[in-house]
Scaffold this active site. Structure first.
Site, PDB file in Angstrom:
ATOM      1  N   ARG A 129       0.779  -1.372  -0.193  1.00 36.80           N
ATOM      2  CA  ARG A 129       0.179   0.016   0.073  1.00 36.80           C
ATOM      3  C   ARG A 129       0.801   1.141  -0.093  1.00 36.80           C
ATOM      4  NH1 ARG A 129      -4.912  -2.232   1.847  1.00 36.80           N
ATOM      5  NH2 ARG A 129      -6.057  -0.837   0.645  1.00 36.80           N
ATOM      6  N   GLN A 134      -0.662   3.111  -6.031  1.00 36.79           N
ATOM      7  CA  GLN A 134      -2.202   3.317  -5.906  1.00 36.79           C
ATOM      8  C   GLN A 134      -3.111   2.971  -6.899  1.00 36.79           C
ATOM      9  OE1 GLN A 134      -2.227   7.214  -4.017  1.00 36.79           O
ATOM     10  NE2 GLN A 134      -2.834   6.834  -2.081  1.00 36.79           N
ATOM     11  N   ASP A 137      -4.186  -0.530  -7.126  1.00 35.70           N
ATOM     12  CA  ASP A 137      -4.358  -1.269  -5.815  1.00 35.70           C
ATOM     13  C   ASP A 137      -5.758  -1.793  -5.973  1.00 35.70           C
ATOM     14  OD1 ASP A 137      -4.910  -1.999  -3.171  1.00 35.70           O
ATOM     15  OD2 ASP A 137      -4.035  -0.033  -2.441  1.00 35.70           O
ATOM     16  N   SER A 140      -8.046  -1.458  -2.631  1.00 34.33           N
ATOM     17  CA  SER A 140      -8.748  -0.021  -2.663  1.00 34.33           C
ATOM     18  C   SER A 140      -9.738   0.011  -3.442  1.00 34.33           C
ATOM     19  CB  SER A 140      -7.698   1.010  -2.839  1.00 34.33           C
ATOM     20  OG  SER A 140      -6.697   1.087  -1.532  1.00 34.33           O
ATOM     21  N   TYR A 237      -1.911  -0.619   8.324  1.00 31.13           N
ATOM     22  CA  TYR A 237      -3.023  -1.384   8.722  1.00 31.13           C
ATOM     23  C   TYR A 237      -3.483  -1.367  10.076  1.00 31.13           C
ATOM     24  CZ  TYR A 237      -3.029  -3.568   4.201  1.00 31.13           C
ATOM     25  OH  TYR A 237      -3.044  -3.749   2.947  1.00 31.13           O
TER      26      TYR A 237
HETATM   27  P1  NAD Z   1      -8.622  -2.746   6.290  1.00 37.02           P
HETATM   28  O1  NAD Z   1      -9.563  -3.352   5.096  1.00 37.02           O
HETATM   29  O2  NAD Z   1      -7.551  -3.608   6.609  1.00 37.02           O
HETATM   30  O3  NAD Z   1      -9.503  -2.522   7.527  1.00 37.02           O
HETATM   31  C1  NAD Z   1     -10.602  -1.727   7.557  1.00 37.02           C
HETATM   32  C2  NAD Z   1     -10.678  -0.764   8.737  1.00 37.02           C
HETATM   33  O4  NAD Z   1     -10.856  -1.567   9.957  1.00 37.02           O
HETATM   34  C3  NAD Z   1      -9.079  -0.123   9.006  1.00 37.02           C
HETATM   35  O5  NAD Z   1      -9.425   1.141   9.000  1.00 37.02           O
HETATM   36  C4  NAD Z   1      -8.866  -0.652  10.388  1.00 37.02           C
HETATM   37  O6  NAD Z   1      -8.244   0.223  11.250  1.00 37.02           O
HETATM   38  C5  NAD Z   1     -10.315  -0.805  10.971  1.00 37.02           C
HETATM   39  N1  NAD Z   1     -10.528  -1.774  12.127  1.00 37.02           N
HETATM   40  C6  NAD Z   1      -9.456  -2.923  12.567  1.00 37.02           C
HETATM   41  N2  NAD Z   1      -9.870  -3.078  13.605  1.00 37.02           N
HETATM   42  C7  NAD Z   1     -10.851  -2.567  14.254  1.00 37.02           C
HETATM   43  C8  NAD Z   1     -11.424  -2.393  15.429  1.00 37.02           C
HETATM   44  N3  NAD Z   1     -11.578  -3.546  16.452  1.00 37.02           N
HETATM   45  N4  NAD Z   1     -12.379  -1.218  15.520  1.00 37.02           N
HETATM   46  C9  NAD Z   1     -12.795  -0.665  14.523  1.00 37.02           C
HETATM   47  N5  NAD Z   1     -11.971  -0.601  13.216  1.00 37.02           N
HETATM   48  C10 NAD Z   1     -11.149  -1.553  13.091  1.00 37.02           C
HETATM   49  O7  NAD Z   1      -8.250  -1.546   5.735  1.00 37.02           O
HETATM   50  P2  NAD Z   1      -8.102  -0.633   4.357  1.00 37.02           P
HETATM   51  O8  NAD Z   1      -9.136   0.059   3.869  1.00 37.02           O
HETATM   52  O9  NAD Z   1      -7.577  -1.572   3.393  1.00 37.02           O
HETATM   53  O10 NAD Z   1      -6.825   0.304   4.682  1.00 37.02           O
HETATM   54  C11 NAD Z   1      -5.868   0.143   5.619  1.00 37.02           C
HETATM   55  C12 NAD Z   1      -4.759   1.277   5.546  1.00 37.02           C
HETATM   56  O11 NAD Z   1      -4.047   1.215   4.445  1.00 37.02           O
HETATM   57  C13 NAD Z   1      -5.507   2.502   5.840  1.00 37.02           C
HETATM   58  O12 NAD Z   1      -4.206   3.289   6.806  1.00 37.02           O
HETATM   59  C14 NAD Z   1      -5.366   3.437   4.406  1.00 37.02           C
HETATM   60  O13 NAD Z   1      -5.317   4.588   4.839  1.00 37.02           O
HETATM   61  C15 NAD Z   1      -4.053   2.788   3.996  1.00 37.02           C
HETATM   62  N6  NAD Z   1      -4.026   2.749   2.508  1.00 37.02           N
HETATM   63  C16 NAD Z   1      -3.004   3.075   1.806  1.00 37.02           C
HETATM   64  C17 NAD Z   1      -3.020   3.022   0.452  1.00 37.02           C
HETATM   65  C18 NAD Z   1      -1.754   3.555  -0.305  1.00 37.02           C
HETATM   66  O14 NAD Z   1      -1.125   4.291   0.130  1.00 37.02           O
HETATM   67  N7  NAD Z   1      -1.546   3.157  -1.633  1.00 37.02           N
HETATM   68  C19 NAD Z   1      -4.023   2.640  -0.322  1.00 37.02           C
HETATM   69  C20 NAD Z   1      -5.196   2.022   0.316  1.00 37.02           C
HETATM   70  C21 NAD Z   1      -5.148   2.090   1.653  1.00 37.02           C
END
Ligand code: NAD
Length: 386
Positions: A129, A134, A137, A140, A237
């Site tokens: 990530r 991006q 991805d 996402s 994450y």
């Molecule tokens: P994910 O699908 O792994 O999880 C979804 C959400 O659930 C996350 O925000 C996580 O913090 C939350 N979560 C986990 N346990 C929890 C709990 N007990 N209670 C409440 N919430 C809880 O997450 P994602 O959507 O794949 O995103 C993960 C990270 O990656 C984020 O920081 C996002 O900004 C980042 N990201 C970066 C890029 C990039 O730079 N290319 C792209 C996508 C996402």
């Protein structure tokens, strides 16, 4: 150079790995034949004729599409012997570059089968990530649409309205919508619920999420302590947290959830079963007619009563939508974005002179996704397991 696109045969899979738009661009890269299996795009609204107009060759079956192919684009892992009507894996020529959501880490034996088949297999859900990745991805792009679709389906299942409705016959109050987990899917769910006029709150454990929730105009609900302030891994994450933390979080959620009309759960912890955030007692505290939409259902679900793959109604009238494959429920858009993600990957790692893909072993993105190469398991997480 021949590239194949197969019809997805896994149960409930409605998406396709290339669209007429990306077929045109693949041909533009110098790929001589893009062979699309007949019917591949039908479930997402792309008929054979549209692929034909874009320059694809329509192949009558998987064997015909794959004969002589050097690249194969898939949404899900190809079927192996005994997994369905066609043993797709046995039809893929050796040395083929396979791109898809291969889910090889959770399916022991799958990567070994790719190595034995001599494939260069890339599990695109393992993409790092990072900013450079991006636009490729798939997690996402698909999570974003899942978050949107979950709210739309939650709104349809909710038998009141999302916005405050002022009519001559009286007022219907705005729906209280609570989004649990504010990653990619959750943030889109918040935005969508706000657009529909809901009164939106959200929770997450990662400290960065609080500001993101507020910036979308939702209120933050949650428990914070020293532990949660360090709840994010270097990769962005959520970390697995202590039982004590989850108990405190559950206390805060329990009082809040009883007042909610629609709850959308999206919480995931990488590599683990989804955390249970909504207990049976919490469901029982909700008003009849309330709706829980569990996007984490494919990872076991965030609600204790979710039945993965199904929509159920509890004894006292709370609806729980636990469908599988949420992006597949908006297959046209999900396929369009997924196909663009794969196209961007190929374009990024394309040798213009050779008119062929070139995946440098030292590249961070390549290292993240390549499972097998030259008959060997090369992914760090697989070699450790082997
Ligand atoms: P994910 O699908 O792994 O999880 C979804 C959400 O659930 C996350 O925000 C996580 O913090 C939350 N979560 C986990 N346990 C929890 C709990 N007990 N209670 C409440 N919430 C809880 O997450 P994602 O959507 O794949 O995103 C993960 C990270 O990656 C984020 O920081 C996002 O900004 C980042 N990201 C970066 C890029 C990039 O730079 N290319 C792209 C996508 C996402």
């Amino acid at each position: 150079m021949r590239l194949a696109v197969l019809k997805e045969r896994r149960a409930g899979e409605t998406r396709v790995a290339a669209t007429p738009e990306t077929v045109k661009k693949l041909i533009g890269l110098g790929i001589t034949v893009v062979a699309v299996e007949s019917g591949a795009g039908l479930a997402s609204g792309y008929p054979d004729a549209a692929y034909g107009e874009a320059g694809a060759e329509i192949a009558p079956d998987a064997a015909a599409a794959l004969a002589g192919a050097a690249i194969l684009l898939k949404v899900r892992a190809p079927l192996a012997a005994g997994e369905g009507e066609v043993d797709e894996l046995s039809l893929i020529p050796r040395d083929t570059l396979l791109l898809g959501t291969l889910e090889a880490l959770g399916n022991p034996g799958r990567a070994k089968a790719y190595a034995d088949a001599g494939l260069q297999a890339c599990s695109m859900e393992l993409l790092p990530r990072i900013t450079r990745a991006q636009s490729m991805d798939i997690l996402s792009s698909q999570a974003n649409l899942a978050g949107y679709r979950a709210v739309i389906e939650g709104a349809a299942a909710f038998d009141k309205g999302f916005p405050m409705l002022m009519t001559a016959a009286g007022t219907i109050p705005a729906a209280n919508v609570f989004v649990m987990g504010a990653g990619v899917a959750g943030l889109q769910a918040i935005a969508t619920a706000r657009r529909l006029g809901g009164r939106v709150s959200a929770t997450d454990v990662r400290p960065a999420a609080k500001e993101e929730i507020k910036s979308l105009g939702a209120s933050f609900v949650g428990y914070e302590d020293e532990e949660s302030r360090a709840a994010q891994t270097a990769g962005g994450y959520a970390k697995q947290l202590s039982a004590e933390f989850y108990a405190k979080q559950a206390e805060v959620v329990a009082t809040h959830i009883a007042k909610q009309d629609v709850v959308v759960t999206t919480a995931l912890v990488q590599g683990r079963k989804a955390p249970t955030l909504v207990t049976e007692a919490m469901v029982a505290s909700m008003k009849p007619g309330s709706v829980i939409v569990d996007i984490a259902s494919d990872a076991g679900g965030n609600c204790a009563l979710t039945v993965p793959g199904q929509a159920i109604v509890t004894g006292h009238g709370v609806k729980i939508l636990g469908y599988s494959n949420w992006p597949g429920r908006i297959a046209g858009a999900a396929s369009a974005l997924y196909a663009r993600n794969l196209l961007t990957f190929l374009t990024t790692f394309w040798d213009k002179d050779a008119k062929a893909p070139r995946l440098p072993e030292e590249d961070e993105i390549v290292r993240g996704v390549v499972l097998t190469r030259g008959g060997a398991l090369v992914h760090p997480q697989l070699s450790q397991a082997a």
